[in-house]
Scaffold this motif. Structure first.
Motif, short mmCIF file in Angstrom:
data_model
loop_
_atom_site.label_atom_id
_atom_site.label_comp_id
_atom_site.label_asym_id
_atom_site.label_seq_id
_atom_site.Cartn_x
_atom_site.Cartn_y
_atom_site.Cartn_z
N SER A 32 -40.16 25.45 68.19
CA SER A 32 -39.34 24.55 67.38
C SER A 32 -40.03 24.14 66.09
O SER A 32 -39.37 23.84 65.10
N GLU A 75 -36.09 22.37 82.99
CA GLU A 75 -36.46 21.64 81.77
C GLU A 75 -37.52 20.60 82.04
O GLU A 75 -38.46 20.42 81.24
N ALA A 76 -37.42 19.91 83.18
CA ALA A 76 -38.43 18.90 83.52
C ALA A 76 -39.79 19.55 83.75
O ALA A 76 -40.83 19.01 83.33
N THR A 77 -39.81 20.71 84.39
CA THR A 77 -41.07 21.42 84.61
C THR A 77 -41.67 21.86 83.30
O THR A 77 -42.89 21.73 83.08
N ALA A 78 -40.86 22.39 82.40
CA ALA A 78 -41.36 22.83 81.09
C ALA A 78 -41.95 21.65 80.32
O ALA A 78 -43.02 21.77 79.71
N GLU A 79 -41.26 20.52 80.34
CA GLU A 79 -41.77 19.35 79.62
C GLU A 79 -43.10 18.90 80.20
O GLU A 79 -44.04 18.58 79.45
N THR A 80 -43.21 18.88 81.51
CA THR A 80 -44.47 18.47 82.15
C THR A 80 -45.61 19.40 81.76
O THR A 80 -46.75 18.97 81.57
N GLY A 82 -45.82 21.16 79.00
CA GLY A 82 -46.00 21.29 77.55
C GLY A 82 -45.46 22.59 76.99
O GLY A 82 -45.98 23.12 76.01
N GLU A 84 -41.96 25.03 75.75
CA GLU A 84 -40.55 25.09 75.36
C GLU A 84 -39.88 26.13 76.24
O GLU A 84 -40.52 27.09 76.68
N VAL A 85 -38.60 25.93 76.50
CA VAL A 85 -37.93 26.78 77.49
C VAL A 85 -36.73 27.48 76.87
O VAL A 85 -36.00 26.91 76.07
N PHE A 130 -40.74 30.32 79.66
CA PHE A 130 -41.53 29.22 79.12
C PHE A 130 -42.40 29.75 77.99
O PHE A 130 -43.12 30.74 78.17
#
Length: 226
Positions: A32, A75-80, A82, A84-85, A130
């Motif tokens: 991003s 999405e929660a796993t990707a955020e944890t 670090g 982007e998905v 990811f």
């Protein structure tokens, strides 16, 4: 990182399928912020583990019930982690996930178009990718030949009652017409006969209710393009 991700993904029946360090030819979109992703990890499922988790926790009455259940968990796993998905179903334009899969693990295209894995056979799916700004250490890509190379009979090509698997294409219209016909109950209720005929990965074959669920989803998706 891979062990951590697998721990986070395991309750949803998902796991890291493999990864690669993208190059310009891979067509991996930038992050991003505009910088290039230095690591891509493919996340998916094999066998019935994901389906069993969905049956426990999912809401089958929601629109797109499986995607609606999976997406926030991924999405929660990707955020944890670090990351982007990316989701293969977000398109068009469609992501070249099959090409990325070949870069990430020992899969190859089967005669029926689905990517075949030497252990899982045809009973697996890629659910997300990811992307990381960091270059993560990855295990070497497994080097295994396609099991189709030594499959002399190739039952997947002869069992389809709709003759939908043509040398140059998949005849989706013929498939849909047969599955929805009075004679299509075996495919409609038990899943694609060609997929079920493959001798590889028999321990990962989806249970009947999972196969029927995916067949119904396939019919809905195919009709949008016919």
């Amino acid at each position: 990182m891979l062990d951590r991700l697998n721990t986070l993904l395991e309750p949803s029946g998902l796991f890291v399928r493999g990864g690669f360090h993208p190059g310009a030819a891979d067509g991996v979109p930038p992050l991003s912020g505009g910088q290039a992703a230095r690591t891509a990890l493919l996340v998916g499922n094999a066998g019935a583990a994901m389906w069993q988790a969905f049956r426990r926790d999912g809401d089958p009455d929601r629109a797109h019930p499986l995607d609606s259940w999976l997406r926030p968990r991924i999405e929660a796993t990707a955020e944890t982690a670090g990351a982007e998905v990316l989701f293969p179903n977000d398109g068009p334009p469609w992501l070249p996930v099959q090409g990325w899969a070949v870069r990430a693990e020992a899969v190859s295209r089967s005669p029926v178009g689905i990517m075949i894995h030497p252990e899982f056979g045809l009973w697996h799916v890629y659910r997300a990718v990811f992307l990381f700004a960091e270059r993560l250490d990855l295990p070497p890509r497994a080097d295994a030949p396609s099991p189709c190379e030594t499959c002399a009979k190739r039952p997947c090509l002869s069992v389809c009652p709709a003759d939908a698997f043509r040398p140059d294409r998949f005849d989706a219209a013929a498939c849909v017409a047969h599955v929805e016909s009075d004679g299509g109950g075996a495919c409609r209720n038990g899943g694609c006969l060609a997929r079920r005929a493959c001798p590889v990965g028999r321990g990962y074959v989806y249970p009947p209710d999972q196969q029927a669920f995916h067949t119904a989803a396939m019919l809905r998706a195919a009709k949008r393009f016919l």
